[in-house]
Design a protein around this motif. Structure first.
Motif, PDB file in Angstrom:
ATOM      1  N   VAL B  93      -0.394   0.350   4.619  1.00  0.00           N
ATOM      2  CA  VAL B  93      -1.857   0.475   4.482  1.00  0.00           C
ATOM      3  C   VAL B  93      -2.008   0.493   2.955  1.00  0.00           C
ATOM      4  CG1 VAL B  93      -3.746   2.004   4.600  1.00  0.00           C
ATOM      5  CG2 VAL B  93      -1.967   1.924   6.492  1.00  0.00           C
ATOM      6  N   LEU B  94      -1.250   0.613   2.064  1.00  0.00           N
ATOM      7  CA  LEU B  94      -1.790   0.926   0.870  1.00  0.00           C
ATOM      8  C   LEU B  94      -1.438  -0.285  -0.282  1.00  0.00           C
ATOM      9  CD1 LEU B  94      -1.055   4.490   0.221  1.00  0.00           C
ATOM     10  CD2 LEU B  94      -2.930   3.523   0.758  1.00  0.00           C
ATOM     11  N   ASN B  95      -0.773  -1.513   0.514  1.00  0.00           N
ATOM     12  CA  ASN B  95      -0.494  -2.464  -0.416  1.00  0.00           C
ATOM     13  C   ASN B  95      -0.785  -3.593   0.356  1.00  0.00           C
ATOM     14  OD1 ASN B  95       1.833  -3.176   1.294  1.00  0.00           O
ATOM     15  ND2 ASN B  95       2.640  -1.654   0.229  1.00  0.00           N
ATOM     16  N   ASN B  96      -0.805  -4.877  -0.373  1.00  0.00           N
ATOM     17  CA  ASN B  96      -0.919  -6.335   0.362  1.00  0.00           C
ATOM     18  C   ASN B  96      -0.107  -6.661   1.432  1.00  0.00           C
ATOM     19  OD1 ASN B  96      -3.441  -6.762  -1.067  1.00  0.00           O
ATOM     20  ND2 ASN B  96      -2.318  -7.889  -2.781  1.00  0.00           N
ATOM     21  N   ALA B  97       0.892  -5.935   1.426  1.00  0.00           N
ATOM     22  CA  ALA B  97       1.814  -6.453   2.723  1.00  0.00           C
ATOM     23  C   ALA B  97       1.471  -5.910   3.865  1.00  0.00           C
ATOM     24  CB  ALA B  97       3.408  -5.584   2.185  1.00  0.00           C
ATOM     25  N   GLY B  98       0.547  -4.737   3.679  1.00  0.00           N
ATOM     26  CA  GLY B  98      -0.124  -4.528   5.091  1.00  0.00           C
ATOM     27  C   GLY B  98      -0.975  -5.542   5.773  1.00  0.00           C
ATOM     28  N   ASN B  99      -1.228  -6.541   5.026  1.00  0.00           N
ATOM     29  CA  ASN B  99      -1.854  -7.524   5.660  1.00  0.00           C
ATOM     30  C   ASN B  99      -1.125  -8.578   6.244  1.00  0.00           C
ATOM     31  OD1 ASN B  99      -4.708  -6.832   5.090  1.00  0.00           O
ATOM     32  ND2 ASN B  99      -4.340  -6.926   2.828  1.00  0.00           N
ATOM     33  N   MET B 100       0.157  -8.607   6.012  1.00  0.00           N
ATOM     34  CA  MET B 100       1.151  -9.623   6.592  1.00  0.00           C
ATOM     35  C   MET B 100       1.257  -9.580   8.021  1.00  0.00           C
ATOM     36  SD  MET B 100       2.518 -11.494   3.931  1.00  0.00           S
ATOM     37  CE  MET B 100       4.139 -11.825   4.463  1.00  0.00           C
ATOM     38  N   LEU B 101       1.426  -8.452   8.480  1.00  0.00           N
ATOM     39  CA  LEU B 101       1.316  -8.170  10.034  1.00  0.00           C
ATOM     40  C   LEU B 101       2.184  -9.189  10.740  1.00  0.00           C
ATOM     41  CD1 LEU B 101      -2.331  -7.685  10.325  1.00  0.00           C
ATOM     42  CD2 LEU B 101      -0.529  -5.900  10.840  1.00  0.00           C
ATOM     43  N   THR B 102       3.827  -8.603  10.463  1.00  0.00           N
ATOM     44  CA  THR B 102       5.038  -9.385  10.907  1.00  0.00           C
ATOM     45  C   THR B 102       5.448  -9.000  12.262  1.00  0.00           C
ATOM     46  OG1 THR B 102       5.508  -9.681   8.487  1.00  0.00           O
ATOM     47  CG2 THR B 102       7.224 -10.209  10.409  1.00  0.00           C
ATOM     48  N   PHE B 103       5.571  -9.720  13.142  1.00  0.00           N
ATOM     49  CA  PHE B 103       5.991  -9.420  14.704  1.00  0.00           C
ATOM     50  C   PHE B 103       7.572 -10.114  14.741  1.00  0.00           C
ATOM     51  CE2 PHE B 103       2.314  -8.976  17.076  1.00  0.00           C
ATOM     52  CZ  PHE B 103       1.177  -9.127  16.302  1.00  0.00           C
ATOM     53  N   GLY B 104       8.123  -9.019  15.551  1.00  0.00           N
ATOM     54  CA  GLY B 104       9.684  -9.429  15.862  1.00  0.00           C
ATOM     55  C   GLY B 104       9.781  -9.965  17.212  1.00  0.00           C
TER      56      GLY B 104
END
Lengths: 111, 113
Positions: B93-104
């Motif tokens: 939530v608290l960094n830009n990685a939260g927008n990556m939304l990576t699926f396995g």
């Protein structure tokens, strides 16, 4: 009804040609995403955009390009530099902290 | 980035409950746990999400371990329409990685009549 429209559903191209996949949303969502899915595999992130005129590379951006000139549109171009372009391409959008909303995909076949 | 591990496939009988596990041992305190499912030849659809407490909605329940290193998606009565690939993903939530939304790779659920 609001939603995400991907067109066409099936697309065939010859090797060496660039091809552009359409993604339009009328959900007024700020963020949009492109994923690639190969048979029997999960989704891999190609590009995403959080606001108009801005986008970031995902995990597998090489050989792809995008633009975000309008909030509702996020087209993906598969260039001839993409070595294995045949795949199922999924577009999604999201607003704020909400869940992803997906389109029904475009199945691209390059021969 | 924190990753998730799910079994490749599971089987269930129709009308019985299904428990789909997900391990996320490197989860951080600000990662939300999201579940999506994908029917054949369609885009994934959102199922449920949570942070620390168990969650219920009309589709499913989400049980989150006390240490948050694992979670379980619960379908209370499986139907043939529940046959799909279920994805467990983490969203910071608290960094830009939260927008990556990576699926396995997800878990393919097969429901037997």
């Amino acid at each position: 009804d609001g939603g995400i429209t991907q067109s066409p559903k099936y697309l065939f191209r010859k090797e060496g040609q660039n091809v552009t996949l359409s993604c339009e949303q009328n959900l007024n969502h700020d963020a949009m995403y492109w994923y690639r899915q190969d048979p029997g595999q999960g989704l891999r992130l190609i590009y995403y955009s959080q606001i108009v005129n801005d986008f970031q590379k995902g995990d597998i951006a090489e050989g792809y390009s995008v633009s975000r000139e309008k909030k509702e549109s996020f087209p993906l171009t598969v260039t001839s530099a993409q070595k294995n372009p045949t795949a199922f391409y999924l577009c999604a959008s999201r607003t704020g902290e909400g869940p992803l909303h997906f389109g029904n995909g475009t199945r691209l076949t390059v021969t | 980035d924190a990753k998730t591990t799910q079994p490749n496939s599971m089987e269930s009988n129709e009308e019985e409950p299904v428990h789909l596990p997900c391990n996320h041992s490197t989860i951080s305190g600000t990662d939300y746990i999201h579940w999506y499912r994908q029917l054949p030849s369609q885009g994934p659809e959102y199922v449920i999400h949570g942070l620390t407490s168990n969650v219920n909605n009309r589709m499913a329940s989400l049980a989150i371990a006390e240490d948050r290193k694992s979670s379980t998606l619960i379908l209370h009565r499986a139907t043939l329409r529940d046959a799909a690939v279920y994805y467990c993903i983490l969203r910071a939530v608290l960094n830009n990685a939260g927008n990556m939304l990576t699926f396995g790779g997800g878990t393919r659920l097969m429901v037997k009549p």
